[in-house]
Write a protein that holds these residues in place. Structure first.
Motif, PDB file in Angstrom:
ATOM      1  N   TRP A  89       0.822  -1.207   0.000  1.00  0.00           N
ATOM      2  CA  TRP A  89       0.000   0.000   0.000  1.00  0.00           C
ATOM      3  C   TRP A  89       0.855   1.255   0.000  1.00  0.00           C
ATOM      4  O   TRP A  89       0.544   2.233  -0.677  1.00  0.00           O
ATOM      5  N   PHE A 133       0.670   4.120  -2.758  1.00  0.00           N
ATOM      6  CA  PHE A 133       0.413   5.515  -2.391  1.00  0.00           C
ATOM      7  C   PHE A 133       1.458   6.433  -3.018  1.00  0.00           C
ATOM      8  O   PHE A 133       1.121   7.439  -3.637  1.00  0.00           O
ATOM      9  N   THR A 188       0.660   9.433  -6.179  1.00  0.00           N
ATOM     10  CA  THR A 188       0.627  10.845  -5.832  1.00  0.00           C
ATOM     11  C   THR A 188       1.834  11.551  -6.460  1.00  0.00           C
ATOM     12  O   THR A 188       2.858  10.928  -6.709  1.00  0.00           O
ATOM     13  N   LEU A 210      -0.983  17.248   3.279  1.00  0.00           N
ATOM     14  CA  LEU A 210      -1.501  15.906   3.557  1.00  0.00           C
ATOM     15  C   LEU A 210      -2.830  15.698   2.842  1.00  0.00           C
ATOM     16  O   LEU A 210      -3.077  14.664   2.221  1.00  0.00           O
ATOM     17  N   SER A 211      -3.681  16.743   2.893  1.00  0.00           N
ATOM     18  CA  SER A 211      -4.987  16.533   2.286  1.00  0.00           C
ATOM     19  C   SER A 211      -4.875  16.410   0.763  1.00  0.00           C
ATOM     20  O   SER A 211      -5.585  15.600   0.160  1.00  0.00           O
ATOM     21  N   LEU A 258      -2.348  15.149  -0.864  1.00  0.00           N
ATOM     22  CA  LEU A 258      -1.799  13.810  -1.134  1.00  0.00           C
ATOM     23  C   LEU A 258      -2.922  12.779  -1.131  1.00  0.00           C
ATOM     24  O   LEU A 258      -3.003  11.914  -2.009  1.00  0.00           O
ATOM     25  N   ILE A 259      -3.782  12.903  -0.145  1.00  0.00           N
ATOM     26  CA  ILE A 259      -4.876  11.925  -0.047  1.00  0.00           C
ATOM     27  C   ILE A 259      -5.814  12.051  -1.246  1.00  0.00           C
ATOM     28  O   ILE A 259      -6.246  11.053  -1.824  1.00  0.00           O
ATOM     29  N   ILE A 260      -6.097  13.293  -1.630  1.00  0.00           N
ATOM     30  CA  ILE A 260      -7.008  13.459  -2.776  1.00  0.00           C
ATOM     31  C   ILE A 260      -6.377  12.882  -4.052  1.00  0.00           C
ATOM     32  O   ILE A 260      -7.030  12.179  -4.823  1.00  0.00           O
ATOM     33  N   TYR A 261      -5.102  13.152  -4.256  1.00  0.00           N
ATOM     34  CA  TYR A 261      -4.444  12.585  -5.444  1.00  0.00           C
ATOM     35  C   TYR A 261      -4.528  11.065  -5.431  1.00  0.00           C
ATOM     36  O   TYR A 261      -4.821  10.422  -6.439  1.00  0.00           O
ATOM     37  N   PHE A 262      -4.260  10.503  -4.276  1.00  0.00           N
ATOM     38  CA  PHE A 262      -4.259   9.034  -4.203  1.00  0.00           C
ATOM     39  C   PHE A 262      -5.653   8.488  -4.496  1.00  0.00           C
ATOM     40  O   PHE A 262      -5.809   7.506  -5.234  1.00  0.00           O
ATOM     41  N   ALA A 263      -6.667   9.165  -3.940  1.00  0.00           N
ATOM     42  CA  ALA A 263      -8.038   8.707  -4.197  1.00  0.00           C
ATOM     43  C   ALA A 263      -8.326   8.767  -5.691  1.00  0.00           C
ATOM     44  O   ALA A 263      -8.910   7.825  -6.268  1.00  0.00           O
TER      45      ALA A 263
END
Ligand SMILES: Nc1ncnc2c1ncn2[C@@H]1O[C@H](COP(=O)(O)OP(=O)(O)OP(=O)(O)O)[C@@H](O)[C@H]1O
Ligand SMILES: Nc1ncnc2c1ncn2[C@@H]1O[C@H](COP(=O)(O)OP(=O)(O)OP(=O)(O)O)[C@@H](O)[C@H]1O
Ligand SMILES: [Mg+2]
Ligand SMILES: [Mg+2]
Lengths: 219, 261, 219, 262, 261
Positions: free
Chosen positions: A57, A61, A65, C186-187, C189-194
């Motif tokens: 994972w 990740f 990104t 951080l946010s 990064l999470i959006i890109y990954f999603a």
């Protein structure tokens, strides 16, 4: 705004400074990516489910990104937890980590391509795990994947301009700084493009040679 | 009577839902030359691979040279064997594969010396001396520096035999070692094995479709069918006067296909 | 931290721009990939040479250089693009060059006998391409296209360097305005990954759909 | 003349489309972006008001890197730059400035107690181990370079927050921006381990103006007329002083003076 | 006597330095069923592929149905054929391949209707009606909606025949259409071809190693060796009383290998 050769001559030394840093970052990043990729590939094969899953994972990740954001993260956020890296080191780590997730796939394919019989022969010779990897599997797996690895290193080279975002004075950053000083964008940007094109074309030749040299292993 | 060197006790093995070995038991005496024959898919390869610890068993016990293979005794309890125990047990066993499985990136000499040097810490000079003896025995002393890719199939298989012998195992397993060879290369490998059988008192288990060779080579023949031993006996009994219908049918088919018995 | 939710809105606006860029860039990339990929296997030398030049140029120079060119240098040639247009153009052309090689490889992976069957049935070159070769090649291309799309998604982050208010750029703005570094990065990064997960899921679904009843087309 | 009518055409065109494209920096208090995404800050507020008076109803602001502003203007991406781009002779040659709008002195952000004792850019040049951060292509970069700080000790920092962070993390010894920008950064960071040195000795007070593309002088002149009116009426002060800028400073100098300054 | 439908005149063809066809000439009459036999590598496949325009020729001329195949006459001059001329000529010829070469992504029906709809503009309804007739003829009417992957080799080959017939060519070329099939599937394909030979007056050229079938099927047999026609004649003459030594040797070897003649 017309092309100005005198200006080109004037900024050339600065740009060449940048090229040096770009190449240095690429080489260091490639070495790191080669090591990180191997680590990820081995960890993903681990018998320990937790290790293989979480590394899997993590790699997904990183791969999903943008490197740019990862660089910001490494450079500006990590100091908050006490990890303060010089710009070039941060950049090399970013490149190495990011491309490590790509090279991991290359390693995986290379390792999978070693026939099962080799594992079994190693076992029948009573080699332990470490000896099997170092003497039997990796020596057979790595040469055929050198071209694919080189391919990613060339791609990495083209992404080094991102390092300008974390103040590494590589080619792109030097060009921008030159452009900002003189308010001329055409020459520096075109020269940067030319540098990249020339180095890429050379590396394509190198790649062809590598493919020829390491493409297949005789059995 | 000496104790058997291999004692297989009611082992079973499945691949998915398919039961390959079904409560198989057998015993092998030290120095015995055993031939395993039987139709395709009957589990001959599987039992060799289990002895070499290339497959795990689902149930049952195996004793090799007086010790449990897949279990260890600790304080009177039988526990599943750990990797160290397996490594120790593997020293007693060598295997030669149908497809040779030489290490393609190493020359013939290195193929043979690798395991002794790594697993037993034999110094290079000693390992190479022993390797030359073995290569000489299989008739390949002049190929020591060749790469596997430069050898014919028969030569490769002879190197594989030398490689397995280099660890001086007490038991040698041969799985159809000639069936991937061109017909004219079969004999050179069989000759090596004949010599081996004659000159050493190694225990040897041989899976083969060469009935003629099995007949000459083996002290005893096991006939496998569907994961069980259907019949066993001296080669003459099995090949000339098989008692079971299955064995008779199998041999008839083999002979019809032109194999010499 | 009452304002955080408001700034999250800004970041989501950036996400919209990123999605928009990714979609439009992918469409352009897809068109270029087919044009250039099929151009590479054309029987006309000129077409082949054009396609090869396009591919080598865009793969050889870095996406940054292309972006800066499209944004700062093209206007001097009289072609003034909005940041969004420049972004879509550079990303689409760049990723299209990589995907073109995928198209070419997939076309070549269709066996010679399929081409011969087309000739024997008197199909014209284009008819054979359209009805026989491409449908089979498409299935081979699809997984790699998925990877290309994720590469494109990640590459959108560099458009922040030409001041397009994408996800990464908004993260920078929020960072300047709030003084917080961790939260915005951080946010995003999470959006890109999603987004990357959505792309790979979508491609896998599409692949399963297309492969239905087609066992034996590949391998 | 022909050029004149072409320039008039520029304003006409802006009026017709109803907005002007303005480049701003991501640097409070020159510019600020509220949580709802609305652009404010001293520079855009002034520009908005003047354009309204000129009959252009709105401005569309895009945040840009400093380095990208002048090329963007030349490439026709923006109609005007209002971003604290200080007037200096080289820049005056590259763009057409309005009369001064926002004036500010230079400041430096350093660790508490100013451990290296910087008072001027020359001090940084003298200390061979000292590094200074500044926006790429910005005034501070040039001041540092002109003061003799070698290129490799002038670190190009992408934005204020990064600069602050780099001082906090000890990556650079000083980060230089205009006084008000630094003050804003300090306010947000609220970090007792930092200190502001303002003004930097020997660094002049600079003023920015709205920067137009060369050739858009007619538009610039129209802009100047409205700016002058606002300065006179006091509305100008009303807009910029809440942000901490001094209207008096802007009114006490002129473009011609600033562009001629050495 | 009617004019020949195929007239091959001194053609030659090389792959690299290797001359596959060497001044080959032959004629085929309309409606004739011709079998091409000969050792491997003698150029049988090559001549079929040349007729189907899958290979170019290096020299010589071919006339098909009264027109030049690889040349066009313009103002009395012979020019190399352009793609349009080739497309026109290909309408006269159909070919069935050894490995079927069905389109794997299209169902059986679409395989058969694709070419008529695209090349002749046949409306879908008409194309499907004709396809059903053809599939019925080859005994596969019930498989119209199947995908090729779901068919056996024999079924695939029959679909391939139907597909080639759908364009109603005057000449059909068959290149070892049964040699990739399991033995038990060969007959169903041969049956279709027998029916075809009996029911139509199509000209058919057949390359085969099935001597028995060639004997029954062909009006005339050509024996190829090293790119030349060594002997030709009625099947009985060739198979029972071959005049040339080469032919005799070839047939002897074939019979030894267990083929029925
Ligand atoms: N890894 C595996 N996974 C699934 N099935 C297996 C595996 N290995 C062997 N089998 C199955 O187990 C059965 C016995 O296999 P085994 O190889 O022992 O037969 P064999 O007696 O050696 O046959 P042969 O004479 O063909 O070599 C076969 O049906 C085989 O398909
Ligand atoms: N594309 C090619 N490139 C090089 N050589 C070729 C090519 N196609 C055919 N050949 C060679 O031409 C010779 C004749 O081939 P051809 O396929 O016509 O023989 P054939 O009579 O059909 O033999 P078979 O009975 O084995 O099918 C062979 O030696 C073959 O290797
Ligand atoms: Mg077996
Ligand atoms: Mg052939």
């Amino acid at each position: 705004m017309a092309w100005d050769w005198d200006f080109v001559r004037e900024i050339m030394p600065t740009l060449i400074q940048g090229v040096k840093i770009t190449i240095l970052a690429t080489i260091l990043g490639s070495i790191l990516a080669a090591i990180v990729g191997l680590g990820i590939a081995l960890a993903r094969r681990s018998e320990n489910r937790f290790v293989s899953r979480s590394v899997g994972w993590f790699a997904e990740f990183i791969r999903g990104t943008p490197l740019l954001v990862q660089l910001y993260f490494i450079f500006y956020v990590l100091p908050d937890i006490g990890i303060l890296l010089p710009p070039l080191v941060a950049g090399v780590i970013g490149l190495g980590l990011h491309y490590g997730t790509y090279t991991a796939e290359v390693y995986r394919a290379g390792i999978d391509n070693v026939p099962r019989g080799q594992w079994e022969a190693a076992k029948a010779c009573n080699l332990n795990g470490r000896h099997t990897w170092t003497h039997i599997i990796l020596p057979q797996a790595i040469p055929p994947m050198i071209p694919a690895l080189a391919n990613y290193f060339i791609a990495m080279f083209k992404e080094t301009p991102l390092l300008s975002a974390i103040t590494v004075l590589e080619l792109m950053n030097q060009a921008k700084s030159v452009a900002n000083t003189y308010y001329r964008y055409i020459e520096p940007m075109t020269l940067v493009g030319a540098f990249f094109l020339v180095i890429s074309l050379c590396s394509v030749v190198l790649l062809r040679w590598l493919e020829h040299r390491y493409g297949r292993i005789e059995r | 009577m000496p104790a058997p060197i291999i004692k297989v006790d009611a082992i079973s093995k499945s691949f998915g839902a398919f039961k390959v070995l079904d409560g198989l038991s057998m015993q092998v005496m030290p120095g015995e030359k055993l031939a395993l024959i039987g139709p395709s898919g009957s589990g001959k390869t599987t039992i060799l691979r289990i002895l070499m610890t290339l497959e795990k068993i689902d149930g049952g016990h195996i004793q090799v040279d007086g010790e449990q293979l897949y279990h260890m005794e600790r304080n009177g309890q039988l526990l599943p064997a750990d990797e160290r125990h397996l490594a120790k047990m593997r020293q007693k066993i060598g295997m030669v594969f149908q497809l040779f499985n030489l290490f393609p990136h190493k020359c013939v000499m290195d193929n043979v010396t690798l395991a002794p040097m790594l697993t037993k810490g034999t110094p290079r000079a000693a390992a190479e001396k022993r390797a030359m003896e073995l290569l000489d025995m299989v008739g390949l002393a002049d190929k020591a520096k060749s790469m596997p890719a430069q050898l014919s199939g028969g030569q490769k298989q002879r190197v594989a035999i030398a490689r397995a012998l280099a660890l001086s195992p007490k038991i040698m397993l041969f799985d159809e070692v000639t069936s991937a060879l061109d017909p004219e290369l079969v004999e050179e490998v069989l000759n090596v094995m004949r010599k081996l059988a004659a000159e050493t008192d190694m225990t040897m288990l041989l899976v083969t479709h060469e009935m003629g060779f099995a007949h000459d080579f083996a002290d005893r023949v096991l006939f496998f069918d569907r994961g069980r031993i259907v019949e066993e006996g001296k080669p003459d009994e099995i090949f000339r006067h098989p008692k079971q219908e299955r064995t008779q049918g199998f041999l008839k088919k083999i002979i019809a296909a032109g194999h010499r018995v | 931290m009452t304002q955080w939710s408001g700034y999250l809105g800004l970041i989501l606006q950036g996400a919209l721009v990123t999605i928009e860029l990714t979609l439009m860039g992918s469409v352009l990339a897809l068109i270029m990939a087919f044009l250039a990929g099929m151009g590479r296997v054309s029987r006309f030398f000129i077409v082949r040479a054009l396609a090869t030049t396009y591919i080598e140029f865009f793969r050889g120079t870095s996406i940054f250089v292309q972006l800066f060119w499209a944004y700062f240098v093209l206007p001097f040639a009289g072609l003034s693009l909005t940041p969004l247009q420049a972004g879509v153009l550079a990303l689409g052309l760049n990723v299209g060059a990589y995907a073109a090689e995928v198209v070419r490889g997939a076309i070549l992976s269709v066996g010679r006998e399929q081409y011969e069957a087309c000739t024997a049935l008197n199909l014209g070159r284009w008819q054979g391409m359209r009805h026989v070769i491409l449908p089979q090649a498409l299935l081979v291309m699809l997984p790699t296209f998925g990877n290309n799309a994720i590469e494109l998604l990640k590459a959108t982050s560099v458009v922040s360097l030409i001041s397009l208010a994408d996800l990464t750029f908004q993260a920078q703005v929020v960072r300047s305005q709030t003084g917080s570094t961790l939260m915005p990065f951080l946010s995003v990064l999470i959006i890109y990954f999603a987004l990357a997960l959505i792309i790979s899921w979508g491609v896998r679904t599409l692949e399963r759909r297309m492969a239905r009843g087609l066992d034996g087309v590949r391998v | 003349s022909g050029a004149q009518s072409a320039d008039d055409a520029k304003l006409e065109q802006l009026k017709q489309q109803g907005f002007a494209r303005v480049a701003i920096a991501n640097e409070p208090p020159y510019t600020a972006v509220a949580a709802d995404g609305k652009v404010s800050g001293a520079a855009p507020d002034v520009a908005r008001e003047i354009f309204k008076r000129l009959g252009v109803n709105d401005i569309v602001a895009s945040i840009s890197e400093y380095g990208a502003m002048i090329p963007g203007l030349q490439a026709g991406r923006f109609d005007v730059v209002t971003a604290g781009l200080f007037m200096k002779p080289e820049r005056c040659a590259a763009v057409a400035y309005s009369e001064p709008v926002l004036c500010d002195a230079e400041a430096m952000l350093v660790k508490k107690g100013n451990p290296k004792g910087f008072k001027s850019y020359e001090d940084i040049a003298k200390d061979a181990s000292a590094t200074v951060g500044a926006p790429g292509g910005g005034t501070e970069e040039k001041l540092a370079l002109n003061a003799g700080v070698p290129r490799d000790r002038v670190i190009v920092v992408p934005d204020g927050q990064s600069g602050l962070k780099m001082v906090q993390d000890g990556r650079i010894d000083a980060y230089s921006l205009p006084v008000l920008s630094i003050n804003d950064l300090m306010k947000k960071a609220n970090d007792p381990n930092l200190e502001v040195i303002a003004p930097v000795q020997g660094a002049p007070v600079y003023c920015d103006g709205a920067a137009f593309k060369k050739g858009d002088e007619a538009l610039r002149d129209a802009y100047d007329v409205e700016l002058a009116k606002m300065k006179k009426s006091g509305e100008f002060a009303k807009i910029i002083e809440p942000y901490g800028f001094s209207a008096k400073a802007a009114m006490s100098t002129t473009r011609d003076k600033l562009c001629a300054a050495k």
